[in-house]
Design a protein around this motif. Sequence first.
Motif, PDB file in Angstrom:
ATOM      1  N   TYR A  26     -18.665 -12.645  26.783  1.00  0.00           N
ATOM      2  CA  TYR A  26     -17.611 -12.510  27.790  1.00  0.00           C
ATOM      3  C   TYR A  26     -16.350 -11.975  27.135  1.00  0.00           C
ATOM      4  O   TYR A  26     -16.094 -12.212  25.950  1.00  0.00           O
ATOM      5  CB  TYR A  26     -17.296 -13.861  28.438  1.00  0.00           C
ATOM      6  N   GLY A  61     -17.869 -19.680  21.662  1.00  0.00           N
ATOM      7  CA  GLY A  61     -19.225 -19.456  22.155  1.00  0.00           C
ATOM      8  C   GLY A  61     -19.278 -18.429  23.270  1.00  0.00           C
ATOM      9  O   GLY A  61     -20.154 -17.555  23.281  1.00  0.00           O
ATOM     10  N   MET A  62     -18.350 -18.528  24.203  1.00  0.00           N
ATOM     11  CA  MET A  62     -18.354 -17.589  25.334  1.00  0.00           C
ATOM     12  C   MET A  62     -18.081 -16.165  24.868  1.00  0.00           C
ATOM     13  O   MET A  62     -18.687 -15.218  25.351  1.00  0.00           O
ATOM     14  CB  MET A  62     -17.314 -18.009  26.382  1.00  0.00           C
ATOM     15  N   ILE A  66     -21.022 -15.455  21.405  1.00  0.00           N
ATOM     16  CA  ILE A  66     -22.455 -15.585  21.687  1.00  0.00           C
ATOM     17  C   ILE A  66     -22.821 -15.023  23.063  1.00  0.00           C
ATOM     18  O   ILE A  66     -23.776 -14.265  23.203  1.00  0.00           O
ATOM     19  CB  ILE A  66     -22.902 -17.046  21.554  1.00  0.00           C
ATOM     20  N   GLU A  67     -22.021 -15.398  24.069  1.00  0.00           N
ATOM     21  CA  GLU A  67     -22.350 -14.989  25.428  1.00  0.00           C
ATOM     22  C   GLU A  67     -21.786 -13.622  25.804  1.00  0.00           C
ATOM     23  O   GLU A  67     -22.217 -13.031  26.789  1.00  0.00           O
ATOM     24  CB  GLU A  67     -21.880 -16.062  26.414  1.00  0.00           C
TER      25      GLU A  67
END
Length: 64
Positions: free
Chosen positions: A22, A15-16, A19-20
Amino acid sequence: LLIDNLPNGYKTVLGMFTIEGYNHKEIAEMLGITESTSKSQLFKARRLLQEQLAAIKKRGNETV
């Protein structure tokens, strides 16, 4: 969702990263892990998702 079946570490890194947005260095710093662990967890998460999708596809192609 297939993502819900992933171990927490895999799910978090996926997710990081995906999606995010990073990078592995940022993820490692935030989670207190090494960059190589972040990369490994992302790789393993993707592999597990691919395996789950392949299993679903195979079941869908089976005739009764």
